[in-house]
Scaffold this motif. Structure first.
Motif, mmCIF file in Angstrom:
data_model
loop_
_atom_site.group_PDB
_atom_site.id
_atom_site.type_symbol
_atom_site.label_atom_id
_atom_site.label_comp_id
_atom_site.label_asym_id
_atom_site.label_seq_id
_atom_site.Cartn_x
_atom_site.Cartn_y
_atom_site.Cartn_z
ATOM 1 N N HIS A 1 0.833 -1.198 0.000
ATOM 2 C CA HIS A 1 0.000 0.000 0.000
ATOM 3 C C HIS A 1 0.871 1.252 0.000
ATOM 4 N N GLY A 2 0.225 2.405 0.035
ATOM 5 C CA GLY A 2 0.890 3.688 0.177
ATOM 6 C C GLY A 2 0.041 4.613 1.027
ATOM 7 N N GLY A 3 0.552 5.823 1.278
ATOM 8 C CA GLY A 3 -0.143 6.781 2.123
ATOM 9 C C GLY A 3 0.385 6.804 3.542
ATOM 10 N N ALA A 4 1.268 5.879 3.873
ATOM 11 C CA ALA A 4 1.923 5.806 5.177
ATOM 12 C C ALA A 4 3.176 4.965 5.001
ATOM 13 N N GLU A 5 4.002 4.940 6.037
ATOM 14 C CA GLU A 5 5.197 4.100 6.006
ATOM 15 C C GLU A 5 5.201 3.245 7.262
#
Length: 625
Positions: free
Chosen positions: A266-270
């Motif tokens: 996913h993306g939008g955070a790490e």
């Protein structure tokens, strides 16, 4: 006009059914207490929580329901809209990792992997989205056309269409594995011992919502306007999104495979997010998941020490501790398929700027390899029956496992893996119809594979009789369960010319009323004539030589040989020594007290002519243990 209308209808029917237009809302708001998320997660699609601030997405219906609540959302610019990213088309170099492929270029690139590396890669089109785009998997293995007794592992990315870093990272990983196989021992070890399945783009309708030629305009949801990562079967609660065509494609695909280790990008955070997402109850293997997640993060931080630090100092979190969701694929694979899946959030951005893609590849590629290597370790083996057929079995770590955490064998090959932290365990292997088998003090060592194979069932007593072309003298030392002569001879019936004893015969080519042998008599020897050499395999009840007396008549008798081992004629026939005159097997002869005997020993599977002075009983020596 009468002809035009049906033609128009036919054209309309043949066109793909496009989803209705819908609005995507991206917003943030504040909560007073984390417990509010348990209610909100079933109304909107929460994307990130940091402190008391929540970032979320909604379609029209979800947005309308959310507005009825006492929150004050701030609408944000949708992640998929903004700067146009550089794109490459069909025919451009797919190793330009600073550009995004058009949809057509993506499909062409996937099939090019198989064309360029046909011995290592195959592409599987597992289904078509609402808007007619392909969901593709690359299978990578050294024997790629076979399904072997190897762990199946899975990487899948961009189930949210606007989270594109995973999309490009997976394309890069496929190329890296294939192009380095011949020179890199680490890559060879992975490909030689695993079946690696990689799906770079799980939601192509979301990523190319703005058209096939650009990722600008990408959306989180699918073409129907639903979050695919909220639409999977869920043990803990009701999915917040209805089942979608893409979800069905993935669940059908999962049902035909045996994935043991998986990750969803996913993306939008790490952060690395491990199960469970849908309940606060810890997974039985929580400590193993923490170790797995920490290894991924720490390996990435060797390249960039500040990576995955924006949410948690450790770089990982339990999913529910971050925020609860229902209908996520992580819990679906982990619970229903006894797999181990985590969600890996690769970057704080959604549409990752193309110029930064190579940076994230460099942060992650060693972690990606290390994650797959977990499927090379732990407790592994096969469960089969005595004939070597694979069995469906459950592998339970006693005192640890519950129903969802056990390992299950791949029914196609009988192989399994139970990934465990180092330690000593007691293991039970269960197969329906058999008594469970328990193995104590099984040692698991970090970075190593412990092999534990199990065989279920008892090999039934059997006898194999070698038959030559022409006439053979045979006998049986087991009693088949079915004594019908046609049943006994059925494996070789097409090769049989005739079988007979002293008084009766059977000829397959003759009418049944001419055949006087209908059942096997184990107290007789038999002549059997064959078209060509073969062997006859029988299963049945063992015959104890010492308790099965053979009645001999004065003169010649055609007798069986019961012992399972070869004996000298003197030892085998000691019970009739006073009456024995002669023994024959074809042109071999034994005569008592003769110094010129050509027959000196008797063998299982053979029949013998024995001449005695008077009626007597032949009892062979008892079998030796």
């Amino acid at each position: 006009m009468k002809h035009i209308l049906p033609l128009i209808l036919l054209i309309l029917i043949s066109l793909p059914v496009l989803a209705k237009d819908w609005t995507e809302y991206y917003f943030q708001f504040e909560i007073q207490d984390k417990s509010e998320l348990e209610f909100l997660t079933d109304i909107i699609s929460i994307a990130k929580v940091q402190g008391n601030v929540v970032w979320a997405f909604a379609n029209d219906e979800e947005w309308q329901a959310f507005q009825q609540l006492n929150y004050h959302p701030q609408l944000l610019q949708k992640p998929g809209y903004g700067i146009e990213q550089p794109m490459r088309d069909v025919g451009d170099s797919f190793r330009d990792w600073y550009t995004y492929p058009t949809y057509d270029a993506y499909v062409a690139q996937m099939y090019a992997f198989a064309s360029n590396y046909p011995n290592l890669c195959q592409i599987y089109d597992i289904g078509t989205t609402i808007n007619g785009r392909k969901i593709l998997f690359a299978k990578i293995s050294d024997n790629v056309s076979l399904h072997e007794a190897e762990p199946e592992v899975q990487y899948s990315a961009t189930i949210h269409g606007d989270e594109t870093c995973g999309y490009m990272t997976m394309l890069h990983l496929i190329d890296y594995l294939l192009s380095n196989y011949s020179t890199n021992p680490r890559i060879q070890n992975l490909i030689n011992n695993l079946e690696i399945w990689i799906n770079p783009l799980a939601n192509p309708d979301g990523t190319y919502y703005g058209g096939n030629n650009s990722v600008s305009g990408a959306r989180r949801y699918n073409a129907n306007g639903y979050d695919l990562n909220r639409s999977f079967p869920d043990h803990w609660g009701t999915p917040s999104a209805p089942t979608q065509p893409e979800t069905t494609i993935f669940t059908n695909f999962a049902n035909t495979h045996h994935f043991v280790l998986s990750a969803n990008f996913h993306g939008g955070a790490e952060v690395v997010n491990y199960p469970w997402d849908g309940t606060y109850t810890p997974h039985i293997d929580e400590n193993w998941f923490i170790d797995l997640s920490a290894d991924y993060v720490n390996t990435a931080r060797q390249v960039n020490s500040g990576y995955m630090t924006s949410l948690y100092s450790t770089g990982y979190t339990n999913g529910a501790d971050w925020y609860i969701i229902h209908g996520g694929r992580q819990d679906y694979f982990t619970y229903f398929h006894h797999c181990r899946e985590v969600t890996i959030e690769l970057t704080n951005t959604y549409i990752t700027p193309a110029a930064q893609l190579e940076n994230y590849w460099n942060y992650n590629y060693n972690s990606l390899l290390g994650y797959l290597e977990n499927a090379l370790y732990g407790l592994q083996g096969t469960v089969k029956d005595v004939y070597g057929n694979p069995l469906t079995a459950t592998i339970t770590v006693l005192g640890l496992d519950t129903v969802y955490s056990t390992a299950i064998t791949d029914p196609a090959c009988g192989d399994y893996i139970r990934m465990l932290l180092p330690g000593t365990y007691n293991v039970q292997i269960s197969v329906n119809g058999y008594e469970p088998q328990t193995f104590n003090n099984i040692v698991i060592t970090e970075g190593q594979k412990t092999t534990l194979n199990a065989v279920f069932g008892v090999i039934p007593p059997s006898q194999t009789i070698q038959l030559n072309a022409g006439w053979n003298l045979i006998s049986f030392n087991i009693q088949p369960n079915n004594l019908n002569i046609e049943s006994i001879l059925s494996p070789v019936m097409g090769n049989v010319i005739q079988i007979k004893n002293i008084k009766e015969s059977f000829h397959p080519g003759m009418d049944s009323h001419y055949n006087t042998i209908t059942t096997l008599d184990i107290t007789c020897g038999y002549w059997i004539k064959m078209h060509s050499s073969t062997s006859l395999y029988l299963e049945g009840t063992p015959i104890d030589p010492s308790t099965h007396s053979i009645n001999l008549k004065t003169g010649w008798n055609l007798v069986p040989y019961y012992p399972e081992n070869i004996l000298s004629v003197i030892s085998a026939l000691q019970s009739i020594t006073p009456y024995l005159q002669e023994v024959k097997y074809f042109n071999q002869v034994y005569i008592p007290e003769s110094s010129n005997n050509s027959l000196t020993q008797m063998e299982p599977g053979k029949g013998y002519w024995i001449r005695v002075l008077q009626d007597c009983n032949l009892i062979y020596p008892a079998a030796k243990n």
